[in-house]
Design a protein around this motif. Structure first.
Motif, PDB file in Angstrom:
ATOM      1  N   ASP A   1       0.825  -1.211   0.000  1.00 50.79           N
ATOM      2  CA  ASP A   1       0.000   0.000   0.000  1.00 50.79           C
ATOM      3  C   ASP A   1       0.859   1.262   0.000  1.00 50.79           C
ATOM      4  O   ASP A   1       0.538   2.248  -0.688  1.00 50.79           O
ATOM      5  CB  ASP A   1      -0.924   0.011   1.225  1.00 50.79           C
ATOM      6  N   ALA A   2       1.935   1.251   0.760  1.00 44.78           N
ATOM      7  CA  ALA A   2       2.815   2.424   0.805  1.00 44.78           C
ATOM      8  C   ALA A   2       3.445   2.675  -0.562  1.00 44.78           C
ATOM      9  O   ALA A   2       3.567   3.823  -1.000  1.00 44.78           O
ATOM     10  CB  ALA A   2       3.902   2.235   1.863  1.00 44.78           C
TER      11      ALA A   2
ATOM     12  N   ALA B   1      16.500   9.003  10.012  1.00 40.45           N
ATOM     13  CA  ALA B   1      16.615   8.133  11.188  1.00 40.45           C
ATOM     14  C   ALA B   1      16.394   6.669  10.814  1.00 40.45           C
ATOM     15  O   ALA B   1      17.087   5.772  11.311  1.00 40.45           O
ATOM     16  CB  ALA B   1      15.596   8.561  12.244  1.00 40.45           C
ATOM     17  N   LEU B   2      15.442   6.419   9.909  1.00 44.19           N
ATOM     18  CA  LEU B   2      15.164   5.043   9.492  1.00 44.19           C
ATOM     19  C   LEU B   2      16.344   4.462   8.719  1.00 44.19           C
ATOM     20  O   LEU B   2      16.719   3.301   8.940  1.00 44.19           O
ATOM     21  CB  LEU B   2      13.903   4.995   8.627  1.00 44.19           C
ATOM     22  N   LEU B   3      16.939   5.260   7.847  1.00 44.79           N
ATOM     23  CA  LEU B   3      18.094   4.778   7.087  1.00 44.79           C
ATOM     24  C   LEU B   3      19.250   4.441   8.026  1.00 44.79           C
ATOM     25  O   LEU B   3      19.947   3.428   7.829  1.00 44.79           O
ATOM     26  CB  LEU B   3      18.529   5.838   6.066  1.00 44.79           C
TER      27      LEU B   3
ATOM     28  N   TRP C   1       8.472   6.417   4.129  1.00 36.53           N
ATOM     29  CA  TRP C   1       8.935   5.864   5.412  1.00 36.53           C
ATOM     30  C   TRP C   1       8.232   4.546   5.721  1.00 36.53           C
ATOM     31  O   TRP C   1       8.876   3.587   6.164  1.00 36.53           O
ATOM     32  CB  TRP C   1       8.672   6.882   6.531  1.00 36.53           C
ATOM     33  N   ARG C   2       6.932   4.483   5.502  1.00 36.66           N
ATOM     34  CA  ARG C   2       6.169   3.287   5.884  1.00 36.66           C
ATOM     35  C   ARG C   2       6.593   2.058   5.081  1.00 36.66           C
ATOM     36  O   ARG C   2       6.709   0.968   5.643  1.00 36.66           O
ATOM     37  CB  ARG C   2       4.658   3.564   5.726  1.00 36.66           C
TER      38      ARG C   2
ATOM     39  N   TRP D   1      15.322   1.676  -0.924  1.00 39.10           N
ATOM     40  CA  TRP D   1      14.041   2.392  -0.995  1.00 39.10           C
ATOM     41  C   TRP D   1      14.105   3.712  -0.216  1.00 39.10           C
ATOM     42  O   TRP D   1      13.699   4.760  -0.725  1.00 39.10           O
ATOM     43  CB  TRP D   1      12.922   1.510  -0.444  1.00 39.10           C
ATOM     44  N   VAL D   2      14.626   3.653   1.003  1.00 40.67           N
ATOM     45  CA  VAL D   2      14.689   4.860   1.834  1.00 40.67           C
ATOM     46  C   VAL D   2      15.670   5.866   1.240  1.00 40.67           C
ATOM     47  O   VAL D   2      15.435   7.081   1.272  1.00 40.67           O
ATOM     48  CB  VAL D   2      15.065   4.503   3.289  1.00 40.67           C
TER      49      VAL D   2
END
Length: 204
Positions: free
Chosen positions: A138-139, A189-191, A155-156, A173-174
């Motif tokens: 979905d994201a 932060a996610l990366l 992010w999701r 992806w990020v």
């Protein structure tokens, strides 16, 4: 030297005398896709409740449909806040169905905005249910509808990929999301988190 405009190509087309649908025996996927869109538009015109089934003037957007899409999205948001994530998914799905079936003559940008928000919200609801694959899908659909100004969807999907253990894919992806959205804090932060996990995996 002849140009494409001077070239006439006879295509194997057939017209159904009853439904007026156009079909082809050609194996060309591009041609079949064009005919499918044309037949869909024709069926939309046949359902018009206007004199002689004439399309309305351009511009007007059906206010009832817009209100219903917004109402379904808001209902999904309310259910999500209550912790009823499965019910939220249902409301977002109904909203998507309504947004995606707008007549083809209505502004496509409006459809993209509605769809991007609904897919992003449904991704979040899937994540709350730990349905990572559905959330990732979905994201990604949200990003396809709106690539810029949609950092939450970037992010999701990255978070879902990470939770599924698809770390290299999550990193790529990020990283791409950061290229599109700039140095957005949550993506940065996610990366960093993904790279930490990749380093731990390589050293173990």
């Amino acid at each position: 030297m002849s140009s494409d405009l001077e070239t006439f190509t006879m295509l194997p087309l057939q017209l159904d005398p009853q439904t007026k649908a156009i079909t082809t025996t050609s194996g060309s996927r591009a041609l079949q896709a064009e005919l499918a869109a044309l037949n869909t538009l024709h069926r939309s015109l046949l359902t018009l409740e206007t004199p002689n089934q004439v399309p309305p003037p351009p511009v007007p957007v059906n206010p009832k449909r817009s209100a219903n899409v917004s109402k379904l999205r808001d209902s999904g948001n309310n259910e999500y806040r209550k912790g009823k994530h499965a019910d939220a998914v249902k409301f977002y799905s109904l909203g998507l169905q309504m947004a995606l079936t707008r007549p083809l003559w209505e502004p496509q940008q409006l459809v993209r905005e509605e769809v991007a928000a609904l897919y992003a919200n449904r991704a979040q609801a899937h994540m709350a249910l730990q349905s990572w694959a559905e959330g990732a899908s979905d994201a990604e659909a949200s990003v396809e509808a709106k690539r810029v100004g949609n950092s939450k969807a970037w992010w999701r999907r990255g978070k879902c990929l990470m939770e599924m253990g698809r770390l290299p894919e999550a990193r790529d992806w990020v990283s791409k999301g950061l290229e599109m959205e700039g140095d957005e804090g949550e993506l940065v932060a996610l990366l960093k988190d993904i790279n930490t996990r990749l380093d731990e995996k390589s050293s173990s």
